[in-house]
Motif scaffolding. Structure first.
Motif, mmCIF file in Angstrom:
data_model
loop_
_atom_site.group_PDB
_atom_site.id
_atom_site.type_symbol
_atom_site.label_atom_id
_atom_site.label_comp_id
_atom_site.label_asym_id
_atom_site.label_seq_id
_atom_site.Cartn_x
_atom_site.Cartn_y
_atom_site.Cartn_z
ATOM 1 N N ALA A 287 36.115 41.732 29.357
ATOM 2 C CA ALA A 287 35.409 43.421 30.295
ATOM 3 C C ALA A 287 36.024 43.651 31.621
ATOM 4 C CB ALA A 287 33.777 42.757 30.098
ATOM 5 N N GLY A 288 36.877 42.372 32.438
ATOM 6 C CA GLY A 288 37.085 42.786 33.515
ATOM 7 C C GLY A 288 38.355 42.185 33.267
ATOM 8 N N TRP A 289 39.810 43.065 32.389
ATOM 9 C CA TRP A 289 40.537 42.781 32.347
ATOM 10 C C TRP A 289 40.865 44.776 33.536
ATOM 11 C CZ3 TRP A 289 44.644 41.362 32.345
ATOM 12 C CH2 TRP A 289 46.014 42.325 32.167
ATOM 13 N N PRO A 290 40.267 45.972 32.837
ATOM 14 C CA PRO A 290 40.059 47.092 33.120
ATOM 15 C C PRO A 290 40.580 46.543 35.157
ATOM 16 C CG PRO A 290 39.032 46.765 31.897
ATOM 17 C CD PRO A 290 38.430 45.694 31.959
ATOM 18 N N ALA A 291 39.844 46.901 35.529
ATOM 19 C CA ALA A 291 39.880 45.935 37.356
ATOM 20 C C ALA A 291 40.548 45.172 37.554
ATOM 21 C CB ALA A 291 38.471 45.888 37.923
ATOM 22 N N LEU A 292 41.610 44.742 37.261
ATOM 23 C CA LEU A 292 41.813 43.705 37.191
ATOM 24 C C LEU A 292 43.498 43.532 36.734
ATOM 25 C CD1 LEU A 292 43.302 40.119 37.846
ATOM 26 C CD2 LEU A 292 43.430 39.690 35.524
ATOM 27 N N ALA A 293 43.981 45.290 36.017
ATOM 28 C CA ALA A 293 44.449 45.697 36.041
ATOM 29 C C ALA A 293 45.076 46.469 36.901
ATOM 30 C CB ALA A 293 44.982 46.722 33.644
ATOM 31 N N PHE A 294 43.991 47.812 37.196
ATOM 32 C CA PHE A 294 43.786 48.663 38.428
ATOM 33 C C PHE A 294 44.312 47.676 39.412
ATOM 34 C CE2 PHE A 294 41.878 50.782 41.648
ATOM 35 C CZ PHE A 294 42.340 52.006 41.175
ATOM 36 N N LEU A 295 43.924 46.269 39.455
ATOM 37 C CA LEU A 295 44.316 46.344 41.074
ATOM 38 C C LEU A 295 45.817 45.756 41.157
ATOM 39 C CD1 LEU A 295 43.663 44.846 43.454
ATOM 40 C CD2 LEU A 295 43.294 43.003 43.110
#
Length: 226
Positions: free
Chosen positions: A101-109
């Motif tokens: 669930a937290g991967w999209p924000a991490l990849a965007f950063l």
């Protein structure tokens, strides 16, 4: 048309990429990301991996690029290992759901930092546009030390040869002045008369005095009488 020959390395890369893509999709689907969202996860992981590798290749080694390269590699490798039966994907643990669930924000950063953070070369030259590698500085030509000029004492002692004074280029001899045929015939008569009277050939000064012509013209006439 040339024959198409498959590259074994390229075939291996396609197979490995397809398997890793499928494992990431299965892991995202098991963690509750269904439909198109399950297919977006492997694309996000692979793009972050490629972006970090491109930054390493173009700008050299940096902590930022290595950090996100390792994160994307762990995400891809972890999906391959987890889907091999080490976890019960029918009942995924909470930490797995939290990570997916937290991967999209991490990849965007990570993608934003890789795209907009200056490299060491760009930071050293503020006027350099982004994503432009500075050209290497030209290597200066080796400087050849000039030999010291010879001192007068060394020239007097005969240790070094004295420099010869520059010679002036010799000028070409002027072309003889054209002599009319009638004047040559008259000069020949004068010369024959002088020989008959004195027994000696006429000289240039006497010929010039008898004819009353300039010295250059007298030389030209004397040259034709010989």
């Amino acid at each position: 048309m040339g024959r198409i020959r498959p590259d074994p390395v390229l075939v291996q890369a396609v197979i490995a990429g397809a398997l890793s893509f499928a494992h990431l999709h299965d892991l995202a689907a098991a963690a509750g990301q269904d439909g198109w969202k399950a297919w977006a996860y492997p694309i996000s992981v692979d793009l972050l991996l490629v972006a970090a590798w491109r930054r390493l290749r173009n700008d050299g080694s940096s902590r930022l690029a290595w950090c996100w390269f390792v994160i994307a590699l762990v995400a891809s490798l972890g999906a391959n290992v987890v889907t091999a039966g080490f976890l019960d994907l029918r009942h995924p643990p909470a930490w797995l759901r939290f990570g997916i669930a937290g991967w999209p924000a991490l990849a965007f950063l990570g993608g934003t930092l890789l795209a907009h953070t200056q490299s060491a070369a760009e930071a050293a030259d503020p006027g350099l546009p982004a994503h432009v590698t500075p050209a290497p500085a030209p290597v200066p030509d080796p400087v050849v030390a000039a030999e010291p000029a010879a001192k007068p004492a060394e020239l007097d002692a005969g240790l070094l040869p004295a420099a010869e004074p520059p010679t002036e280029p010799s000028l070409p001899a002027p072309a003889p002045a054209p002599v009319p045929a009638a004047l040559v015939a008259h000069a020949r008569k004068v010369a024959d008369e002088h020989r008959a009277r004195t027994g000696d050939p006429i000289d240039t000064d006497t010929l010039r005095a008898r004819l009353g012509v300039p010295p250059q013209l007298a030389d030209s006439i004397a040259a034709q009488l010989t």
